[in-house]
Write an enzyme that holds these catalytic residues in place. Structure first.
Site: not given
Ligand code: GRF
Length: 216
Positions: A67, A95, A111, A147
Site C-alpha cells: 500500500r 487509504l 458513501h 467511512d
Molecule cells: C457509489 O454508491 C458510492 O457512494 C460508493 O460507490 C458507488 C460508486 O458508484 N462509494 P459510481 O462509480 O460513482 O457510479
C-alpha cells in the site's frame, strides 16, 4: 481565488464522477477537475473523463508491492498536477494514514448511507435488514477510520415497500449525484469549515440536508 485544482479517484462505473464533471463545467463552480485516476485499467469512469476532456491516469494497485508504494505513486501524480483537492468516488482501496494525513481536510468521499449508520460494504442490504425507514448518502471529509469523518452534506432517501438492495441503491444513487457536487462546491468555495470534527457552513447556515421524496 482561482478554481481549486481537483482530482477524482475512481475504481469503476464513475456515475458520481459524471455528476462532478457535469457540475464543474459551470464556469462559476469553485472546483476544476484536472485529473481522474483509476486503480483499475478497465474502469468505465476513465471513458467518462476522456469524453469530458479531462486527463486520466491508471495507477494500478496490483503493480505495487504494498500500500505505501501504491499511495506514493498516487501522491506523485497528484503533486505533479498541482492538485489541491481530492474526491473519492467509488474508489475501492482503503487509504493509509500516510495518504489521508497528507490530504487532511482536502480529501472528501461519498458513501451510500446516512453515516454514521452502515459504514463499509453492503450498506443497502444492511439497511433493509435493519428495517430502517430512511437511508441516504453522505459526503464527508476522509479520516483514517473508513467511512467516518466530518459530514458535509447528507440526503435522506425513503426505503419503500418491496425494495431490494438494487432498487434501493438506484434511488440512493440519484441522491448521491445531487449531493456530491454540492459538497464539492462547499469545500472548494471555502464555505465548509471544520470545527471540532463537525463541519460548519460559512454564514452560520446549517449544513445542507436534502430529503428525496418517493415521488421525485
Ligand atoms: C457509489 O454508491 C458510492 O457512494 C460508493 O460507490 C458507488 C460508486 O458508484 N462509494 P459510481 O462509480 O460513482 O457510479
Amino acid at each position: 481565488m482561482g478554481r481549486r485544482r481537483t482530482a477524482v479517484l475512481i475504481s469503476g462505473r464513475g456515475s458520481n464522477l459524471q455528476a462532478l464533471l457535469d457540475a464543474t463545467r459551470a464556469p462559476d463552480h469553485p472546483a476544476e477537475i484536472v485529473r481522474v485516476i483509476s486503480n483499475r485499467a478497465g474502469a468505465f469512469g476513465l471513458e467518462r473523463a476522456a469524453q469530458a476532456g479531462v486527463a486520466t491516469s491508471v495507477v494500478a494497485h496490483r503493480d505495487y508491492p504494498d500500500r505505501p508504494s501504491f499511495e506514493r505513486a498516487l501522491q506523485e501524480r497528484l503533486l505533479a498536477d498541482g492538485v489541491e483537492l481530492v474526491c473519492l468516488a467509488g474508489f475501492m482501496r482503503v487509504l493509509t494514514p500516510y495518504f489521508v494525513d497528507a490530504w487532511r481536510d482536502r480529501l472528501i468521499n461519498i458513501h451510500p448511507s446516512l453515516l454514521p449508520a452502515f459504514p463499509g460494504l453492503d450498506t443497502h442490504a444492511r439497511a433493509l435488514a435493519a428495517g430502517v425507514r430512511f437511508t441516504g448518502c453522505t459526503v464527508h471529509f476522509v479520516r483514517t477510520e473508513v467511512d467516518l469523518g466530518p459530514i458535509i452534506v447528507q440526503a435522506a432517501v425513503p426505503v419503500l415497500e418491496g425494495d431490494d438492495p438494487e432498487r434501493l441503491a438506484a434511488r440512493v444513487l440519484e441522491a448521491e449525484h445531487r449531493c456530491y457536487p454540492i459538497g464539492l462546491r462547499l469545500v472548494a468555495g471555502g464555505q465548509a469549515r471544520i470545527e471540532g470534527e463537525r463541519v460548519v457552513i460559512a454564514g452560520g447556515a446549517h449544513p445542507p440536508g436534502i430529503t428525496i421524496h418517493p415521488d421525485l
